[in-house]
Design a protein around this motif. Sequence first.
Motif, PDB file in Angstrom:
ATOM      1  N   GLU B 164      81.818  64.650  15.334  1.00  0.00           N
ATOM      2  CA  GLU B 164      81.379  63.827  14.200  1.00  0.00           C
ATOM      3  C   GLU B 164      82.367  62.718  13.847  1.00  0.00           C
ATOM      4  OE1 GLU B 164      81.256  66.178  10.482  1.00  0.00           O
ATOM      5  OE2 GLU B 164      82.101  67.765  11.708  1.00  0.00           O
ATOM      6  N   LYS B 165      83.542  62.733  14.477  1.00  0.00           N
ATOM      7  CA  LYS B 165      84.473  61.620  14.241  1.00  0.00           C
ATOM      8  C   LYS B 165      84.086  60.404  15.078  1.00  0.00           C
ATOM      9  CE  LYS B 165      88.194  64.771  13.229  1.00  0.00           C
ATOM     10  NZ  LYS B 165      88.725  65.755  14.166  1.00  0.00           N
ATOM     11  N   GLY B 215      78.976  74.835   1.928  1.00  0.00           N
ATOM     12  CA  GLY B 215      79.550  74.430   3.206  1.00  0.00           C
ATOM     13  C   GLY B 215      78.588  74.528   4.367  1.00  0.00           C
ATOM     14  N   LYS B 216      78.950  73.860   5.443  1.00  0.00           N
ATOM     15  CA  LYS B 216      78.103  73.806   6.631  1.00  0.00           C
ATOM     16  C   LYS B 216      78.092  75.142   7.359  1.00  0.00           C
ATOM     17  CE  LYS B 216      78.887  68.924   7.625  1.00  0.00           C
ATOM     18  NZ  LYS B 216      80.280  68.568   7.267  1.00  0.00           N
ATOM     19  N   LEU B 218      76.924  77.896   6.569  1.00  0.00           N
ATOM     20  CA  LEU B 218      77.098  79.080   5.725  1.00  0.00           C
ATOM     21  C   LEU B 218      75.781  79.372   5.007  1.00  0.00           C
ATOM     22  CD1 LEU B 218      80.568  78.175   4.139  1.00  0.00           C
ATOM     23  CD2 LEU B 218      80.139  79.695   6.078  1.00  0.00           C
ATOM     24  N   TYR B 320      84.453  79.627  13.966  1.00  0.00           N
ATOM     25  CA  TYR B 320      84.398  78.171  13.891  1.00  0.00           C
ATOM     26  C   TYR B 320      83.459  77.642  14.974  1.00  0.00           C
ATOM     27  CZ  TYR B 320      85.414  73.301  14.020  1.00  0.00           C
ATOM     28  OH  TYR B 320      85.256  71.945  14.005  1.00  0.00           O
ATOM     29  N   SER B 323      80.586  71.185  13.851  1.00  0.00           N
ATOM     30  CA  SER B 323      79.483  70.980  12.910  1.00  0.00           C
ATOM     31  C   SER B 323      78.246  70.440  13.627  1.00  0.00           C
ATOM     32  CB  SER B 323      79.910  70.073  11.769  1.00  0.00           C
ATOM     33  OG  SER B 323      80.167  68.791  12.247  1.00  0.00           O
ATOM     34  N   ARG B 333      78.295  79.548  10.993  1.00  0.00           N
ATOM     35  CA  ARG B 333      79.733  79.835  10.967  1.00  0.00           C
ATOM     36  C   ARG B 333      80.022  81.181  10.320  1.00  0.00           C
ATOM     37  NH1 ARG B 333      82.024  73.825   9.238  1.00  0.00           N
ATOM     38  NH2 ARG B 333      82.160  72.997  11.354  1.00  0.00           N
ATOM     39  N   CYS B 334      79.029  81.721   9.647  1.00  0.00           N
ATOM     40  CA  CYS B 334      79.183  83.007   8.968  1.00  0.00           C
ATOM     41  C   CYS B 334      78.059  83.891   9.482  1.00  0.00           C
ATOM     42  CB  CYS B 334      79.051  82.772   7.464  1.00  0.00           C
ATOM     43  SG  CYS B 334      78.686  84.224   6.509  1.00  0.00           S
TER      44      CYS B 334
END
Lengths: 596, 596
Positions: B164-165, B215-216, B218, B320, B323, B333-334
């Motif tokens: 995403e950067k 959060g993403k 989650l 992790y 994203s 992520r969870c």
Amino acid sequence: MSNQEKLNIMRHSAAHVMAAAVLKLFPDAKFGIGPTIEDGFYYDFELPRNLSPEDLPKIEQAMSEIVKNKEKFAGQELGIDQAVKLFKDLKQDYKVELLNDLKQKGTTEVKEEGQELFEKPDKVSIYKLGDFVDLCRGPHLRHAGEVKVFKLTSIAGAYWRGDEKNPMLQRIYGTAWENQKELDAYLKNREEATKRDHRKLGKELEIFMFNENIGKGLPLLLPNGRVLREEILKLETEIENRVGYERVWTPHIAKSDLYKLTGHWEHYRECMFSPFGVDDETYVLRPMTCPHHYMIYKNKSRSWRDLPLRIAEDGTCYRYEKSGELGGLARVRCLTIDDAHIFVTPDQVKDEYRLLIKMVQQMFEAFKLKDYYVSLSTHDPKDKKKYIADEATWNKAEKSLEEILKENKIKYELCPGEAAFYGPKLDFIVHDVLGREWQMSTLQIDFFMAERLGLTYVDKKGNPAHPIIVHRGFTGSLERTIAMLIEHFAGAFPVWLSPTQIKIISVGADHIEHCRELAREFMDIGARVQVDDMNETVGNKIRKAEKERVPYMLVIGDKEIGGKELSIRERGVKKTYKIKKQEFIDKILKQIKERS
Amino acid sequence: MSNQEKLNIMRHSAAHVMAAAVLKLFPDAKFGIGPTIEDGFYYDFELPRNLSPEDLPKIEQAMSEIVKNKEKFAGQELGIDQAVKLFKDLKQDYKVELLNDLKQKGTTEVKEEGQELFEKPDKVSIYKLGDFVDLCRGPHLRHAGEVKVFKLTSIAGAYWRGDEKNPMLQRIYGTAWENQKELDAYLKNREEATKRDHRKLGKELEIFMFNENIGKGLPLLLPNGRVLREEILKLETEIENRVGYERVWTPHIAKSDLYKLTGHWEHYRECMFSPFGVDDETYVLRPMTCPHHYMIYKNKSRSWRDLPLRIAEDGTCYRYEKSGELGGLARVRCLTIDDAHIFVTPDQVKDEYRLLIKMVQQMFEAFKLKDYYVSLSTHDPKDKKKYIADEATWNKAEKSLEEILKENKIKYELCPGEAAFYGPKLDFIVHDVLGREWQMSTLQIDFFMAERLGLTYVDKKGNPAHPIIVHRGFTGSLERTIAMLIEHFAGAFPVWLSPTQIKIISVGADHIEHCRELAREFMDIGARVQVDDMNETVGNKIRKAEKERVPYMLVIGDKEIGGKELSIRERGVKKTYKIKKQEFIDKILKQIKERS
């Protein structure tokens, strides 16, 4: 002055007597602090050698002499610099540190078990008893002869000011009472409490464990502990389902942004774990479930028809506690809160509390907790600035709560000025069989958060309105509840809570297969059963099962296989009785179902 | 060459045809990558404006011309510097970046959907199609005329290299098939899959939600999702209880020390969240439950009599994921892993697997999953250095696993060399009703960890021995299972899984009280029931209930209150039928109990 206040003065004086006695035995002793605590007192010392239990009678002997001599407590007020000089001369470094702190930081920072030492930082008082001089606010008895009966009970290590970076001091605990009878009763109770200590029983009964590679204050529930956890949750869910709760499941972390929105980041951060980064964002372990539930509320538009909306979760949370304050399951860093957030309209508050109190009572009944009272925290009418919402709203809510408590004939004490700024609160304080207090359910009204977060519903007139939120902790924390239940029942749980409900004991190798068949039969009806097929005597196996606190032991030999009846032995009862299998099944099923 | 390989070549060629067509329409287009994927292909572009769905027919039109003209795919090998120059001249910055990476980091870093582009970093190949030049390993069709039927299916955004950067590119997805019939079948299936997409249905059916403040990746399970979670766990626990599993509960964090002990800190850290400090120690969210369970095993001494020891937990873990790779509940992520760690002696492995496979099959049956196969990952006999344990141990274990699969008539494919260094593994791959694959249960043998951590038991001869550990993921992840079930059933869950099993619909205001009484009655027998007492037409209420996929709708009016029968409407069936209340209760209870 109340009896308790008088007792506290005597106990605090006894702490000084103990300190003076220690000084006689160890002239180089340095003194930490020595406050009264529930049922007694302690004093922390730095000594040239480690104490052993054999030292206690010697110190008691020296104390008795001071008492016999009726040595005087001499109080004196000093300027703070004068006091610093005095304690420097006495080489009492810890007292000097306290005084310096007092001087630099003013009055609030120097606390002795939560109580401020001095109100004016420029003046302090000292008390002398023989050669022992203490920095102390008093008051004290006139002389040591007024200390009635006392006993030193134990030695422990304690970091100076509770901080593990500081030196470890030696702490002596003692107790003092009006007469020998009271002391004896106390010591008996204490002995029983030691036997029931959940840290000891929890290990013996394989309920929970800690592991240094996993971390401090992070309990692992072993299979027996998991059963307790599940049974507590099952009870709660049953009670909730009758009313109409909606259970959710939410993650244990969130962005720190969430806590900035709610204000926890600003006001609650010291109780939270350190944040960590994920990509370019900051996350943190959640200290409570509330903010997650608010986001669920906000996820769709709500109408007055949806209220009361009751969102419940057995939500595990992570709270930072100092390592010195951790203790078994009663004080942990990882705790599962049986939380609910109930969104109501203003005119639903009273009925909702009525319902909530009934639910709490149903839970207490299942846990066989009969002795409890409520502490009702209300606002302070003199301090109007402190509180959100207007006087009328507060008064109405508080009046409702008080009425419901009266209606239900629940003992309560008013705690004016103890409410948080956002609403009044009910706390249920339970006494276990030994009379010790455990904080359990909490029912907190929140006039504030819905507005802060923009949580709304459409009211009957079609206008947006903010719901009132009731925070409900059913037991507060499952971990503490397990600790309490272990101690309350001394590990001998009622049948419905027992991790193993039936132990089937084989007499000989020929009987094992039949034991297993029987076990399957009991399992099929939903009972928790174990077979002990070890090559040991029946006596041994019964002793083991008794130690495990199994409520029913079935001994299976030739007679039982041939006959139509089971031989049952109940926990704590020496005699065996016969019962038909179906009758036994009916009996145990009834006990499980009715939680009797 | 297999049909699939042929199809892939055609699809990859179609991707080039699409790129060439885009270049005709947008001469300034810059090209990312354009691989084949399951059932099709895509290509990523940087374009001067955003594409809209209306652009797709235009691009298809341009593609058809290239196909009609049978333009040639011309492959050519170049030195890497030569290639850099070529793409620089073409202003294809992304290709230049790939080439520079290839040059600097060697072959392994430049991957196209997991596949290495080139084997030798000093030579690359390019393919030309008209003006379009691509850095590409090939192979391709001879000319564009060999692309049979194709269709562009959608447009999406995608970060360059999934990061995403990096800049966001525009991705066009397409598909290509041998003939129109196959394309039509695919498109129909795809339409059905879109309708069933759990992200769409999960929102409509209020099963889960995400929130940007939390959060993403989650997910929060809403009440309906929590029901699914509980029902899955209940099923699993029932299956486990028949066998004798011990359930534990362990915290979601641990000291990083724990993962240093197990080796995860060294080998698995990129999948873990960042650590955080507590006092002087470092903690981290756990990526799996194994290490916690090992500490429980190690907590007391174990004997061969205790084995197999089966420790199970529905353990939430945090992993992790980038994203860009997150997607609904399928990639989070969870995640809660329905894990078990089974400690066995070497001669118990085969029986334990027999049991495990039976358990997995029982679960699949309840989920109505009939079409599945097993992938059996075995060691590579040529690469002896890679593996822990000796050849004989591996061979014996692998042979046992294969025998059991044959014994159970389970389709399987051998994946030689795919095993981890510590033991062979069975993965169950399930096809849902649309034929899509979902990775479910995993049964992994571990010859290694017990020795590494010093986990032992006393064997029959009284000597210490290391148990073999079987890692069992029952479904793998509850979140992914919920995603799969939503799509498999298109939200119309069988009765036992349905969040609401019965919807009671009142005809008029006079019937509401009776609806509520009936609801209480159904609740008491353990059914999940809702009353729709809104002031709306019965038709509307039925439509709502159908949309919510409620299996049973009961309409209550004067007739039903007066009469002895209920009027039932079943999900998806337009006709109403009459049934006696007790008969209905028996029917629904049977469906719940038998999960039919």
